[in-house]
Design a protein around this motif. Sequence first.
Motif, PDB file in Angstrom:
ATOM      1  N   LYS A  95      73.250 -42.535  67.181  1.00  0.00           N
ATOM      2  CA  LYS A  95      74.653 -41.599  66.948  1.00  0.00           C
ATOM      3  C   LYS A  95      74.371 -40.934  65.699  1.00  0.00           C
ATOM      4  CE  LYS A  95      79.422 -41.637  67.297  1.00  0.00           C
ATOM      5  NZ  LYS A  95      80.669 -42.555  67.406  1.00  0.00           N
ATOM      6  N   VAL A  96      73.714 -41.261  64.663  1.00  0.00           N
ATOM      7  CA  VAL A  96      73.674 -40.450  63.618  1.00  0.00           C
ATOM      8  C   VAL A  96      72.588 -39.259  63.931  1.00  0.00           C
ATOM      9  CG1 VAL A  96      72.750 -40.209  61.112  1.00  0.00           C
ATOM     10  CG2 VAL A  96      74.427 -42.054  61.891  1.00  0.00           C
ATOM     11  N   VAL A  97      71.502 -39.745  64.379  1.00  0.00           N
ATOM     12  CA  VAL A  97      70.274 -38.995  64.896  1.00  0.00           C
ATOM     13  C   VAL A  97      70.840 -37.892  65.589  1.00  0.00           C
ATOM     14  CG1 VAL A  97      68.049 -38.800  65.840  1.00  0.00           C
ATOM     15  CG2 VAL A  97      68.387 -40.464  64.212  1.00  0.00           C
ATOM     16  N   VAL A  98      71.394 -38.208  66.707  1.00  0.00           N
ATOM     17  CA  VAL A  98      71.724 -37.307  67.760  1.00  0.00           C
ATOM     18  C   VAL A  98      72.828 -36.452  67.502  1.00  0.00           C
ATOM     19  CG1 VAL A  98      72.870 -37.176  70.315  1.00  0.00           C
ATOM     20  CG2 VAL A  98      70.961 -38.864  69.872  1.00  0.00           C
ATOM     21  N   SER A  99      73.731 -36.680  66.692  1.00  0.00           N
ATOM     22  CA  SER A  99      74.831 -35.894  66.239  1.00  0.00           C
ATOM     23  C   SER A  99      74.227 -34.804  65.410  1.00  0.00           C
ATOM     24  CB  SER A  99      76.063 -36.534  65.521  1.00  0.00           C
ATOM     25  OG  SER A  99      75.469 -37.156  64.203  1.00  0.00           O
TER      26      SER A  99
ATOM     27  N   VAL B 211      75.378 -63.533  66.638  1.00  0.00           N
ATOM     28  CA  VAL B 211      76.035 -62.583  65.761  1.00  0.00           C
ATOM     29  C   VAL B 211      74.630 -61.673  65.301  1.00  0.00           C
ATOM     30  CG1 VAL B 211      76.829 -62.219  63.487  1.00  0.00           C
ATOM     31  CG2 VAL B 211      77.641 -64.045  64.988  1.00  0.00           C
ATOM     32  N   GLY B 212      73.603 -62.450  64.902  1.00  0.00           N
ATOM     33  CA  GLY B 212      72.422 -61.598  64.630  1.00  0.00           C
ATOM     34  C   GLY B 212      72.214 -60.434  65.823  1.00  0.00           C
ATOM     35  N   ALA B 213      72.254 -60.568  66.968  1.00  0.00           N
ATOM     36  CA  ALA B 213      71.887 -59.918  68.196  1.00  0.00           C
ATOM     37  C   ALA B 213      72.863 -58.558  68.045  1.00  0.00           C
ATOM     38  CB  ALA B 213      71.646 -60.638  69.544  1.00  0.00           C
ATOM     39  N   LEU B 214      74.290 -59.102  68.076  1.00  0.00           N
ATOM     40  CA  LEU B 214      75.321 -57.809  67.977  1.00  0.00           C
ATOM     41  C   LEU B 214      74.964 -57.007  66.714  1.00  0.00           C
ATOM     42  CD1 LEU B 214      78.278 -60.254  69.122  1.00  0.00           C
ATOM     43  CD2 LEU B 214      77.241 -58.470  70.228  1.00  0.00           C
ATOM     44  N   ILE B 215      74.665 -57.552  65.497  1.00  0.00           N
ATOM     45  CA  ILE B 215      74.555 -56.846  64.452  1.00  0.00           C
ATOM     46  C   ILE B 215      73.281 -55.918  64.602  1.00  0.00           C
ATOM     47  CG2 ILE B 215      73.642 -56.694  61.980  1.00  0.00           C
ATOM     48  CD1 ILE B 215      75.334 -59.460  61.711  1.00  0.00           C
ATOM     49  N   PHE B 216      72.303 -56.428  65.355  1.00  0.00           N
ATOM     50  CA  PHE B 216      71.078 -55.564  65.551  1.00  0.00           C
ATOM     51  C   PHE B 216      71.433 -54.418  66.472  1.00  0.00           C
ATOM     52  CE2 PHE B 216      67.353 -54.736  68.165  1.00  0.00           C
ATOM     53  CZ  PHE B 216      66.445 -54.495  67.043  1.00  0.00           C
ATOM     54  N   MET B 217      72.101 -54.945  67.413  1.00  0.00           N
ATOM     55  CA  MET B 217      72.477 -53.741  68.555  1.00  0.00           C
ATOM     56  C   MET B 217      73.438 -52.811  67.858  1.00  0.00           C
ATOM     57  SD  MET B 217      72.799 -55.937  72.227  1.00  0.00           S
ATOM     58  CE  MET B 217      74.667 -55.988  72.200  1.00  0.00           C
ATOM     59  N   ALA B 218      74.527 -53.087  67.227  1.00  0.00           N
ATOM     60  CA  ALA B 218      75.145 -52.283  66.428  1.00  0.00           C
ATOM     61  C   ALA B 218      74.649 -51.192  65.542  1.00  0.00           C
ATOM     62  CB  ALA B 218      76.410 -52.806  65.578  1.00  0.00           C
ATOM     63  N   THR B 219      73.594 -51.626  64.897  1.00  0.00           N
ATOM     64  CA  THR B 219      72.920 -50.876  63.885  1.00  0.00           C
ATOM     65  C   THR B 219      71.778 -50.110  64.753  1.00  0.00           C
ATOM     66  OG1 THR B 219      72.654 -52.822  62.340  1.00  0.00           O
ATOM     67  CG2 THR B 219      71.066 -50.943  62.051  1.00  0.00           C
ATOM     68  N   LEU B 220      71.226 -50.203  65.719  1.00  0.00           N
ATOM     69  CA  LEU B 220      70.641 -49.476  66.629  1.00  0.00           C
ATOM     70  C   LEU B 220      71.486 -48.074  67.095  1.00  0.00           C
ATOM     71  CD1 LEU B 220      68.128 -51.457  68.523  1.00  0.00           C
ATOM     72  CD2 LEU B 220      67.476 -50.159  66.725  1.00  0.00           C
ATOM     73  N   LEU B 221      72.451 -48.704  67.690  1.00  0.00           N
ATOM     74  CA  LEU B 221      73.523 -47.562  68.323  1.00  0.00           C
ATOM     75  C   LEU B 221      74.031 -46.589  67.072  1.00  0.00           C
ATOM     76  CD1 LEU B 221      75.711 -49.519  70.475  1.00  0.00           C
ATOM     77  CD2 LEU B 221      74.153 -48.021  71.189  1.00  0.00           C
ATOM     78  N   LEU B 222      74.162 -46.981  65.709  1.00  0.00           N
ATOM     79  CA  LEU B 222      74.722 -46.226  64.680  1.00  0.00           C
ATOM     80  C   LEU B 222      73.530 -45.407  64.477  1.00  0.00           C
ATOM     81  CD1 LEU B 222      76.702 -45.624  62.560  1.00  0.00           C
ATOM     82  CD2 LEU B 222      75.510 -47.259  61.047  1.00  0.00           C
ATOM     83  N   ILE B 223      72.401 -45.634  64.413  1.00  0.00           N
ATOM     84  CA  ILE B 223      71.063 -44.923  63.829  1.00  0.00           C
ATOM     85  C   ILE B 223      71.014 -43.914  65.020  1.00  0.00           C
ATOM     86  CG2 ILE B 223      68.468 -44.695  63.732  1.00  0.00           C
ATOM     87  CD1 ILE B 223      68.854 -47.735  62.333  1.00  0.00           C
TER      88      ILE B 223
END
Length: 64
Positions: free
Chosen positions: A59-63, A45-57
């Motif tokens: 996505k926000v930076v690239v957009s 669960v912690g790894a999934l949360i970490f990966m989702a946070t990185l992907l969100l960051i």
Amino acid sequence: MKKNSSFWQSMKAVMWGFLGVRKKSGLQEDVTSLSFVHIIIAGVVGALIFMATLLLIVKVVVSH
């Protein structure tokens, strides 16, 4: 004697492990009280949360 532990105690221990700041006394307490299954699930669960946070960051930076 093994104490009963909750999933949230396992999540707390895993999150401290991700940060890399854990006292030896806390580690010894975790070893004697936490469930192996809870630790595995909390780690996933912690790894999934970490990966989702990185992907969100990213996505926000690239957009912008």
